[in-house]
Design a protein around this motif. Structure first.
Motif, PDB file in Angstrom:
ATOM      1  N   GLU A 299       2.441   1.675  -3.423  1.00 26.47           N
ATOM      2  CA  GLU A 299       1.467   2.108  -4.425  1.00 26.47           C
ATOM      3  C   GLU A 299       1.056   3.558  -4.205  1.00 26.47           C
ATOM      4  O   GLU A 299       0.822   4.298  -5.163  1.00 26.47           O
ATOM      5  N   LEU A 300       0.951   3.983  -2.958  1.00 26.10           N
ATOM      6  CA  LEU A 300       0.606   5.373  -2.660  1.00 26.10           C
ATOM      7  C   LEU A 300       1.694   6.313  -3.177  1.00 26.10           C
ATOM      8  O   LEU A 300       1.398   7.358  -3.776  1.00 26.10           O
ATOM      9  N   LYS A 301       2.948   5.941  -2.991  1.00 20.95           N
ATOM     10  CA  LYS A 301       4.043   6.767  -3.510  1.00 20.95           C
ATOM     11  C   LYS A 301       4.038   6.783  -5.029  1.00 20.95           C
ATOM     12  O   LYS A 301       4.357   7.809  -5.644  1.00 20.95           O
TER      13      LYS A 301
ATOM     14  N   ALA B 102      -0.762   3.780   5.304  1.00 21.57           N
ATOM     15  CA  ALA B 102      -0.574   2.442   4.750  1.00 21.57           C
ATOM     16  C   ALA B 102      -0.823   1.383   5.817  1.00 21.57           C
ATOM     17  O   ALA B 102      -1.461   0.358   5.555  1.00 21.57           O
TER      18      ALA B 102
ATOM     19  N   GLU C   1       1.420   6.635  -6.985  1.00 24.65           N
ATOM     20  CA  GLU C   1       0.376   7.550  -7.470  1.00 24.65           C
ATOM     21  C   GLU C   1       0.860   8.989  -7.430  1.00 24.65           C
ATOM     22  O   GLU C   1       0.638   9.763  -8.361  1.00 24.65           O
TER      23      GLU C   1
ATOM     24  N   PRO D 264       1.780   9.335   5.210  1.00 21.77           N
ATOM     25  CA  PRO D 264       1.596   8.227   4.265  1.00 21.77           C
ATOM     26  C   PRO D 264       1.908   6.850   4.841  1.00 21.77           C
ATOM     27  O   PRO D 264       1.176   5.892   4.604  1.00 21.77           O
TER      28      PRO D 264
ATOM     29  N   THR E  51       0.833  -1.209   0.000  1.00 24.47           N
ATOM     30  CA  THR E  51       0.000   0.000   0.000  1.00 24.47           C
ATOM     31  C   THR E  51       0.865   1.256   0.000  1.00 24.47           C
ATOM     32  O   THR E  51       0.605   2.210  -0.749  1.00 24.47           O
ATOM     33  N   PHE E  52       1.900   1.265   0.827  1.00 28.53           N
ATOM     34  CA  PHE E  52       2.788   2.426   0.901  1.00 28.53           C
ATOM     35  C   PHE E  52       3.493   2.655  -0.435  1.00 28.53           C
ATOM     36  O   PHE E  52       3.600   3.790  -0.917  1.00 28.53           O
TER      37      PHE E  52
ATOM     38  N   LEU F 206      -5.921   5.254  -3.983  1.00 24.79           N
ATOM     39  CA  LEU F 206      -5.348   5.256  -2.638  1.00 24.79           C
ATOM     40  C   LEU F 206      -5.139   6.672  -2.119  1.00 24.79           C
ATOM     41  O   LEU F 206      -5.351   6.947  -0.934  1.00 24.79           O
ATOM     42  N   SER F 207      -4.737   7.572  -3.002  1.00 28.17           N
ATOM     43  CA  SER F 207      -4.577   8.971  -2.592  1.00 28.17           C
ATOM     44  C   SER F 207      -5.896   9.550  -2.113  1.00 28.17           C
ATOM     45  O   SER F 207      -5.944  10.324  -1.156  1.00 28.17           O
TER      46      SER F 207
ATOM     47  N   PHE G 128      -6.504   8.225   1.283  1.00 28.19           N
ATOM     48  CA  PHE G 128      -5.572   8.901   2.192  1.00 28.19           C
ATOM     49  C   PHE G 128      -6.131  10.265   2.615  1.00 28.19           C
ATOM     50  O   PHE G 128      -6.164  10.602   3.802  1.00 28.19           O
TER      51      PHE G 128
ATOM     52  N   ASP H  27      -3.204  13.417  -5.846  1.00 25.78           N
ATOM     53  CA  ASP H  27      -4.459  13.165  -5.137  1.00 25.78           C
ATOM     54  C   ASP H  27      -5.551  12.658  -6.073  1.00 25.78           C
ATOM     55  O   ASP H  27      -6.725  12.704  -5.730  1.00 25.78           O
TER      56      ASP H  27
END
Length: 298
Positions: free
Chosen positions: A188-190, A220, A192, A216, A185-186, A199-200, A203, A195
């Motif tokens: 994949e968030l990075k 995650a 993206e 972040p 998750t962490f 996931l963004s 978040f 926003d």
């Protein structure tokens, strides 16, 4: 195709691909997938599905997942290019250590050597053919240990999760997979990095409605724990037909944020990375074989 010829055909396919001269690791995936499917057919596993991640995912999930198309995950395979001859080095890498800690049935291969791991420990190694024939002599390698590889693959394909989890062992299995989901998750968030991603969006929603100072890495961890809790809560209310897709119908209506999240996970999974979906499937697979309601009654 007869049992004896499966690996000869496989090695010829590897050679044919290698002759092109510009092959990447993923270029060899079809040969391995076809061999595994032929092996499964020959073993009477007609419902076996062999799926690969759509692209190389550094630090993500293993390259192949073998499952029954519904809820039962058999195992995972991590593949390296045939030119990677030092699997001892790969075996000790941080990536393989994480895979071995998380996935109880795992194969590491360079398409010629196969290493089987059970609960993190290597239990079998088979060299089907020598890399020098493929990489230096540029020929289709002769098979060396076909019967041994048949036995290794039989052992791999026959795997099933234990159904005798107690509360402690179930908690350990869920914790391992939740940590892995957190890391995915962490990452994949990075990836993206804005926003506009799914996931963004979660978040920002978590920051707005739950914890204004959420970072972040904290998100995650919270996201992964929420997924695992949601699957556990759904499993407590479900019958034996439990998987990621059936989970949504068993999420309590009183927990709105979980229902929103599992509507995405269960029915809109094309919006999420396959890395993340594979992690959720793996957690659901553990819960599917566990007597979660019975454990809670003890």
């Amino acid at each position: 195709m007869g049992k004896a010829s499966i690996f000869k055909s496989y090695l010829k396919n590897l050679h044919r691909q290698n002759e092109q001269g510009d092959s990447r690791e993923e270029s060899f995936y079809p040969a391995l997938r076809n061999m595994l499917e032929e092996k499964a057919d020959g073993s009477g596993l007609d419902n076996l599905h062999v799926t690969t991640l759509p692209s190389a995912t550094e630090g993500g999930n293993p390259d192949f997942r073998l499952w029954d198309g519904n809820q039962h995950i058999i195992g995972y395979i991590e593949a390296k290019k045939p030119t990677e001859e030092n699997l001892d080095k790969i075996e000790q890498s941080e990536q393989l250590q994480r895979y071995r800690e998380t996935f109880p049935n795992l194969i590491l291969t360079n398409f010629l050597e196969f290493r089987l791991y059970r609960d993190g420990e290597r239990v079998e190694t088979v060299m089907l053919a020598r890399p020098v024939a493929l990489n230096v002599l540029k020929t289709a390698p002769p098979e060396e240990n076909p019967e041994n590889l048949h036995q290794l693959l039989d052992q791999f394909l026959s795997f099933s999760l234990p159904r005798g989890y107690d509360a402690e062992s179930l908690a350990v299995e869920l914790a391992k997979r939740t940590r892995f989901l957190r890391d995915i998750t962490f990452r994949e968030l990075k990836r993206e990095n804005d926003d506009s991603g799914i996931l963004s969006g979660f978040f920002e929603a978590f920051k707005t409605f739950l914890i204004g100072t959420l970072e972040p890495d904290q998100f995650a961890d919270l996201f992964a724990q929420t997924i695992t809790y949601g699957l556990f809560a759904a499993r407590m209310r479900a019958d034996d037909d439990f998987n990621r897709r059936t989970a949504y119908g068993n999420i309590p209506h009183t927990i709105g944020v979980l229902r929103d999240l599992f509507r995405l996970v269960s029915f809109e999974d094309e919006k999420l990375s396959q890395d993340l979906i594979w992690c959720v499937d793996d957690i659901a697979n553990v819960l599917a074989v566990a007597d979660a309601p019975g454990i809670m009654d003890r």
